[in-house]
Every structure is written in C-alpha cells, then in structure tokens.
Design a protein around this motif. Structure first.
Motif, PDB file in Angstrom:
ATOM      1  N   ALA A 217      36.739  20.094  57.016  1.00 43.57           N
ATOM      2  CA  ALA A 217      38.442  20.502  56.509  1.00 43.57           C
ATOM      3  C   ALA A 217      38.740  21.181  57.452  1.00 43.57           C
ATOM      4  CB  ALA A 217      38.232  21.080  55.254  1.00 43.57           C
ATOM      5  N   THR A 218      40.203  21.371  57.786  1.00 40.12           N
ATOM      6  CA  THR A 218      41.040  22.008  58.829  1.00 40.12           C
ATOM      7  C   THR A 218      40.874  23.731  58.484  1.00 40.12           C
ATOM      8  OG1 THR A 218      42.571  20.249  58.703  1.00 40.12           O
ATOM      9  CG2 THR A 218      43.300  22.371  59.823  1.00 40.12           C
ATOM     10  N   LEU A 219      41.236  23.965  57.101  1.00 36.91           N
ATOM     11  CA  LEU A 219      41.081  25.283  56.448  1.00 36.91           C
ATOM     12  C   LEU A 219      40.439  25.204  55.185  1.00 36.91           C
ATOM     13  CD1 LEU A 219      41.484  28.295  56.420  1.00 36.91           C
ATOM     14  CD2 LEU A 219      43.700  27.704  55.549  1.00 36.91           C
ATOM     15  N   LYS A 220      39.183  25.781  54.841  1.00 38.51           N
ATOM     16  CA  LYS A 220      38.523  26.055  53.621  1.00 38.51           C
ATOM     17  C   LYS A 220      38.824  27.444  52.857  1.00 38.51           C
ATOM     18  CE  LYS A 220      34.966  23.325  55.722  1.00 38.51           C
ATOM     19  NZ  LYS A 220      33.359  23.251  55.949  1.00 38.51           N
ATOM     20  N   ILE A 221      39.386  27.283  51.689  1.00 43.95           N
ATOM     21  CA  ILE A 221      39.693  28.513  50.875  1.00 43.95           C
ATOM     22  C   ILE A 221      38.772  28.590  49.787  1.00 43.95           C
ATOM     23  CG2 ILE A 221      41.195  29.486  49.663  1.00 43.95           C
ATOM     24  CD1 ILE A 221      42.090  29.701  52.416  1.00 43.95           C
ATOM     25  N   PHE A 222      38.049  29.474  49.310  1.00 43.59           N
ATOM     26  CA  PHE A 222      37.332  29.744  48.375  1.00 43.59           C
ATOM     27  C   PHE A 222      37.836  30.788  47.213  1.00 43.59           C
ATOM     28  CE2 PHE A 222      33.747  31.072  45.342  1.00 43.59           C
ATOM     29  CZ  PHE A 222      33.279  29.600  44.862  1.00 43.59           C
ATOM     30  N   LEU A 223      38.487  30.543  46.101  1.00 39.15           N
ATOM     31  CA  LEU A 223      39.373  31.620  45.367  1.00 39.15           C
ATOM     32  C   LEU A 223      38.320  31.931  44.202  1.00 39.15           C
ATOM     33  CD1 LEU A 223      42.778  29.599  44.854  1.00 39.15           C
ATOM     34  CD2 LEU A 223      42.036  31.277  46.400  1.00 39.15           C
ATOM     35  N   THR A 224      38.307  33.199  44.147  1.00 37.67           N
ATOM     36  CA  THR A 224      37.576  33.693  42.965  1.00 37.67           C
ATOM     37  C   THR A 224      38.759  34.588  42.105  1.00 37.67           C
ATOM     38  OG1 THR A 224      37.386  36.086  44.184  1.00 37.67           O
ATOM     39  CG2 THR A 224      35.550  34.065  44.387  1.00 37.67           C
ATOM     40  N   ALA A 225      38.300  35.179  40.939  1.00 37.61           N
ATOM     41  CA  ALA A 225      38.815  36.127  39.999  1.00 37.61           C
ATOM     42  C   ALA A 225      38.024  36.475  38.958  1.00 37.61           C
ATOM     43  CB  ALA A 225      40.043  35.413  39.324  1.00 37.61           C
ATOM     44  N   SER A 226      38.120  37.730  38.336  1.00 35.65           N
ATOM     45  CA  SER A 226      37.480  38.246  37.413  1.00 35.65           C
ATOM     46  C   SER A 226      37.375  37.351  36.180  1.00 35.65           C
ATOM     47  CB  SER A 226      37.802  39.479  36.844  1.00 35.65           C
ATOM     48  OG  SER A 226      39.031  39.445  36.044  1.00 35.65           O
ATOM     49  N   PRO A 227      36.035  37.234  35.238  1.00 35.77           N
ATOM     50  CA  PRO A 227      36.131  36.277  34.366  1.00 35.77           C
ATOM     51  C   PRO A 227      37.228  36.318  33.176  1.00 35.77           C
ATOM     52  CG  PRO A 227      33.775  37.304  34.780  1.00 35.77           C
ATOM     53  CD  PRO A 227      34.882  38.070  35.563  1.00 35.77           C
TER      54      PRO A 227
ATOM     55  N   THR B   8      41.877  36.420  43.577  1.00 35.05           N
ATOM     56  CA  THR B   8      43.285  36.377  42.921  1.00 35.05           C
ATOM     57  C   THR B   8      43.497  37.126  41.709  1.00 35.05           C
ATOM     58  OG1 THR B   8      42.796  34.282  41.533  1.00 35.05           O
ATOM     59  CG2 THR B   8      43.225  33.812  43.814  1.00 35.05           C
ATOM     60  N   SER B   9      42.542  37.805  41.521  1.00 27.95           N
ATOM     61  CA  SER B   9      42.599  38.645  40.120  1.00 27.95           C
ATOM     62  C   SER B   9      44.054  39.307  39.948  1.00 27.95           C
ATOM     63  CB  SER B   9      41.562  39.484  40.084  1.00 27.95           C
ATOM     64  OG  SER B   9      40.246  38.983  39.955  1.00 27.95           O
ATOM     65  N   ARG B  10      44.215  39.972  40.945  1.00 27.30           N
ATOM     66  CA  ARG B  10      45.545  40.911  40.810  1.00 27.30           C
ATOM     67  C   ARG B  10      46.824  40.442  41.741  1.00 27.30           C
ATOM     68  NH1 ARG B  10      43.846  43.412  37.101  1.00 27.30           N
ATOM     69  NH2 ARG B  10      41.840  43.964  36.685  1.00 27.30           N
ATOM     70  N   ARG B  11      46.694  39.398  42.009  1.00 26.55           N
ATOM     71  CA  ARG B  11      47.950  39.109  42.700  1.00 26.55           C
ATOM     72  C   ARG B  11      48.432  37.814  42.150  1.00 26.55           C
ATOM     73  NH1 ARG B  11      45.207  38.064  48.563  1.00 26.55           N
ATOM     74  NH2 ARG B  11      47.378  37.901  49.212  1.00 26.55           N
ATOM     75  N   GLY B  12      49.905  37.868  42.647  1.00 35.30           N
ATOM     76  CA  GLY B  12      50.740  36.634  42.165  1.00 35.30           C
ATOM     77  C   GLY B  12      50.476  35.441  42.920  1.00 35.30           C
ATOM     78  N   ILE B  13      50.893  34.322  42.226  1.00 38.51           N
ATOM     79  CA  ILE B  13      50.655  33.186  42.844  1.00 38.51           C
ATOM     80  C   ILE B  13      51.339  32.840  44.073  1.00 38.51           C
ATOM     81  CG2 ILE B  13      52.175  31.323  41.725  1.00 38.51           C
ATOM     82  CD1 ILE B  13      48.635  30.974  41.685  1.00 38.51           C
TER      83      ILE B  13
ATOM     84  N   ARG C 177      43.387  30.586  31.855  1.00 39.03           N
ATOM     85  CA  ARG C 177      43.105  29.092  31.128  1.00 39.03           C
ATOM     86  C   ARG C 177      43.670  29.074  29.638  1.00 39.03           C
ATOM     87  NH1 ARG C 177      42.295  24.208  32.267  1.00 39.03           N
ATOM     88  NH2 ARG C 177      40.498  23.633  30.963  1.00 39.03           N
ATOM     89  N   TYR C 178      43.554  30.192  29.049  1.00 43.80           N
ATOM     90  CA  TYR C 178      44.039  30.130  27.657  1.00 43.80           C
ATOM     91  C   TYR C 178      45.510  29.891  27.762  1.00 43.80           C
ATOM     92  CZ  TYR C 178      45.307  32.147  23.007  1.00 43.80           C
ATOM     93  OH  TYR C 178      46.038  32.364  21.831  1.00 43.80           O
ATOM     94  N   ASN C 179      46.126  30.482  28.505  1.00 43.47           N
ATOM     95  CA  ASN C 179      47.816  30.296  28.519  1.00 43.47           C
ATOM     96  C   ASN C 179      48.010  28.867  29.096  1.00 43.47           C
ATOM     97  OD1 ASN C 179      47.925  33.010  28.331  1.00 43.47           O
ATOM     98  ND2 ASN C 179      48.401  33.641  30.513  1.00 43.47           N
TER      99      ASN C 179
ATOM    100  N   SER D  70      36.936  27.719  37.647  1.00 49.37           N
ATOM    101  CA  SER D  70      38.107  27.385  36.690  1.00 49.37           C
ATOM    102  C   SER D  70      38.941  28.685  36.469  1.00 49.37           C
ATOM    103  CB  SER D  70      37.627  26.902  35.295  1.00 49.37           C
ATOM    104  OG  SER D  70      38.486  26.725  34.481  1.00 49.37           O
ATOM    105  N   GLY D  71      40.151  28.373  36.635  1.00 47.74           N
ATOM    106  CA  GLY D  71      41.102  29.762  36.500  1.00 47.74           C
ATOM    107  C   GLY D  71      41.447  30.538  37.396  1.00 47.74           C
TER     108      GLY D  71
END
Ligand code: C5P
Length: 231
Positions: free
Chosen positions: A144-154, A207-212, A161-163, A16-17
């Motif tokens: 799947a054609t492409l598999k992505i696994f996203l992570t970010a710091s807790p 994705t911690s320090r990168r824009g969407i 999630r709060y926002n 999540s997040g």
C-alpha cells in the motif's frame, strides 16, 4: 510490477470504533477513489454462511458458498456502504454487534480469509483505493502507498459505536457494547491468521481526543506526500 499494483492504495486498519470507516469514506469521496469496507465483506459472508447453516469448519460448504454467492457493496451519497447478498439488501441485519460477532468467528478461519482475499484485491482500480479493515496493510495490500493504524481508548470506542448504532435504531446498551467489543478485539487480535496488528511500516494515530476533520486532514496530507514521492 502488475498493472493493478501501480494503482495507489490507502490502507486504514484498527479495531472497531477508531474512526476507520469515517476517515476512509471522507478521503475516498474527496479524492474520487474507490472504497473497500472489508468488514462489510466479512459481515456479509458470515451472515450468508450462518443463514445457510454452514459451520465455520465446513470447508466444502465455505468454498461452495463463495462460488454461488454474489456480494455487492454500494457507497451511498452519505458515505454509508449498502450491503447486498445475491441482490438482497442485508445492511441492517449485519451491521449490529451480533453481525460483528459472527463476522469475527468466520474471519478466524483460514479458508474464509483466503477465499475473500481476491474479492478485496480486485477492488484495486484506478484512480485509487481506500481500504479499511484489520489486515489491509499487513496481508491484503502489503505494498500500500500509505498504511495507517488507528487506535483509541476502549471507552471512547464503545461510546462511538454506541452513537453509531443508536443513530441506526439498534437496541444497544453502552455496558453490553463495551463487553462485546472487548471480546471481538480479543478474538481478532489472537487468531493465527491475519491477526489485528499494526503493520511494521504503518503510521499509528490515536484518535481518542481528536476530531474526525483533524484526522482526515493528517491522513490525507500524509497520502499526498507519499503520492508525490512515488512520482
Ligand atoms: O470492521 P467491522 O467491525 O465491520 O468488521 C467486522 C469483523 O470482521 C471484525 O471484528 C473482524 O473479525 C472481521 N474483519 C477481519 N478482517 C478485515 C475486516 C474485518 O477479520 N479486514
């Protein structure tokens, strides 16, 4: 090869997040692909089961619920997924952390996962599907054609999630969310069926320090390459 397995799938997994939903809905929208928010399906199923007093270990009840309930998901113009259970709009009731906690509890039950797998696979339709969740690349769409696994710091995940929840008027505190997310991650990662884990052939992106916008561009670029290579 079955007919549907020729339809391309972009699988985006992660906790999540991390931005799965946002990245997925952007790409689905620009490509005109279908969108599967599998977390919404688990949330809706758990909500209905809980409301009807069906315990997670009541396999008969779980099977009956699946037979008798219609779950519908509609992506709005803003990219939000509206959730309906037997025609009733329940998005606000299931989107909060309480809904996530319930979903995680029922999602650990093998009978629930096997009932929901076909719902998910049936969404694989032309011209393509963007599917986000926890086991899209490992279990539901292993080809799947492409598999992505996203992570970010807790901390960053909790803040996002709060926002997100605040913008929908949920009554949340950052401290409580941090604890709830950690608990849900722990439960999702340690269950015996379809635990939250990156597929061995997934591209892992922090994705911690990168824009969407940057992440969308990277994932969409990788997808274009995979689509070109399979032609
Ligand atoms: O993605 P979202 O936070 O809405 O998911 C809610 C819960 O549903 C997760 O914490 C997880 O327990 C469950 N889930 C799952 N497998 C998926 C998607 C969600 O187990 N593919």
């Amino acid at each position: 090869m079955s007919l549907s397995s020729r339809v391309p799938v972009l699988a985006i997994d992660g906790p999540s997040g991390t931005g799965k939903g946002t990245v997925g809905s952007h790409i689905a929208k620009t490509r005109g692909w279908h969108l599967l928010d599998s977390g919404a399906l688990y949330r809706a199923f758990a909500f209905a089961a809980n409301e009807q007093g069906i315990a997670p270990d009541d396999i008969e009840g779980i099977n009956a619920l699946d037979r008798e309930t219609e779950f519908a998901f509609e992506t709005t113009a803003s990219g939000e997924v509206e959730i309906r259970v037997n025609g009733r709009e329940v998005s606000m009731r299931v989107r909060g952390e309480q809904g996530g906690r319930l979903a995680s509890m029922y999602a650990a039950v093998p009978a629930v996962r096997s009932r929901l797998i076909e719902h998910q696979r049936s969404r694989r339709q032309d011209p393509g599907l963007v599917a986000d969740g926890r086991d899209m690349g490992t279990v539901v769409f292993p080809d799947a054609t492409l598999k992505i696994f996203l992570t970010a710091s807790p901390e960053i995940r909790a803040q996002r999630r709060y926002n997100q929840l605040k913008s929908k008027d949920f009554d949340v505190t950052l401290r409580r969310l941090e604890a709830q997310i950690a608990e849900r991650d722990q439960q999702d990662a340690s269950r015996t069926v379809a635990p939250l884990v990156a597929a061995s052939d997934a591209v892992v992106i922090d994705t911690s320090r990168r824009g969407i916008g940057e992440i969308v561009e990277e994932v969409d670029g990788l997808l274009s390459i995979r689509l070109r290579d399979r032609d």
